[in-house]
Design an enzyme around this catalytic site. Sequence first.
Site, PDB file in Angstrom:
ATOM      1  N   CYS A  92      -0.421   2.542 -12.465  1.00  0.00           N
ATOM      2  CA  CYS A  92      -0.886   2.583 -11.496  1.00  0.00           C
ATOM      3  C   CYS A  92      -0.120   3.872 -11.441  1.00  0.00           C
ATOM      4  O   CYS A  92      -0.589   4.919 -10.736  1.00  0.00           O
ATOM      5  CB  CYS A  92      -0.933   1.845 -10.617  1.00  0.00           C
ATOM      6  SG  CYS A  92      -2.452   0.238 -10.660  1.00  0.00           S
ATOM      7  N   SER A 139       0.585  -1.247  -0.122  1.00  0.00           N
ATOM      8  CA  SER A 139      -0.291   0.145   0.090  1.00  0.00           C
ATOM      9  C   SER A 139       0.933   1.106   0.332  1.00  0.00           C
ATOM     10  O   SER A 139       2.324   1.152   0.568  1.00  0.00           O
ATOM     11  CB  SER A 139      -0.912   0.067   1.162  1.00  0.00           C
ATOM     12  OG  SER A 139      -0.061  -0.190   3.001  1.00  0.00           O
TER      13      SER A 139
END
Length: 428
Positions: A365, A143
Amino acid sequence: MFPLSHMLKSFVRKGTLKVIDAEGRVHIFGGREPGPDVTMRLTDPTLYRTLFTNPELAAGEAYMDGRMRFEGSTLRDFLTLFSVNRLSLGSYPLQKALRKVSRGLKRFQQANPIGKAQQNVAHHYDIGNEFYRLFLDRGMQYSCAYFTSDDNTLEEAQQNKLRLIASKLALEPGQKVLDIGCGWGDMLLYLARLQDIQAVGVTLSKEQCKLANEKAKALGLADRVRFELRDYRDLNERFDRIVSVGMFEHVGVAHYDEFFAKVNDLLTDDGVMLLHSIGHMSPPGTASPWLRKYIFPGAYSPALSEVFTHVEQNSLWVTDLEFLRVHYAKTLAHWVTRFEANRAKVAEMYDERFCRMWEFYLISCEMMFRTGSQLVFHMQLAKTRDAVPIVRDYIIDTQRDYVRLEAERGIAPPEPQPFATAKEPQQS
């Protein structure tokens, strides 16, 4: 190439895209504003149609299969060009119509009932812990990290993130803490080394659960920290603190009310939750069809307007809100560097197509956070308005206290792998 060429004329407004088609003809688009200069070769004439009708899905698949290649430029250059021109693609009539249809199917695309949610998680997270070790930090946090300095290693930035989240939980000794979607366990293990708490982490990944419990045992924390293969919706205990990092993206809009109702049910009356999630600054939309098909089935990063509605309906106070904007782009850049350093190992473990799929995923991303609309938000929730101090200084003060505690208790971030010391890749 028509009608693909017609769409590309409208699409490329920044930078230049040179397309060499399957017959060897050269087509040049854009050049009106500065931007990346990309040369793309298409080896399959069927791409003329699929790139026109569904460019996000078709581009990813074509790169994976080797039917789209880049000459004198890179995948990063192409994805940067795609990202900075994304808004013009969305305004093209066919794409506007397809997005409208996709939004209508949103609830079906993001359905994550008990059972199917575990299948969706297994698709991505149960492909092998050894693979994730090749590009994540040593604690295996998958994350957004928190960079207090451009000189931070990935390991330092991930520990900064743990410390930031911990400071917002306002922990006290003896509390019960829940981690919804606990990953490989580092969040709870960090908290348990700072405070005398009892902690439970739940995940739907068998691989994550097994390794997290092994880590707890190795640190001598198994008597206070346990990890379970369990859906959070099956829990019935109450907790003083709840944390969830990078799990909310897998909930799905249709399940938001269910999620926050369960949070309300699981929290004690004076409890606090910290939700760390990807979101976006633009209006509600849909997930990328390529990401949905190959990487994260059932996943979606919400607009904040989609989240607040359900928070309000479940009688929860938003006691703090913070946005991490470029931090995930920096995190992903580090992952890309580490992935490329270990690319040969990945190819041995899987195959070339898998490598190209993950390159496309990681770099695309990164671009979503660097030049697109994606961000990370921290939403602190409580049942009462005064569950945490009403002056925000405590978050900074607690971080400073935890820095001292880390030094006293030997909780320093681990050293990075030798190959992982490279700086962020240069942008085109």
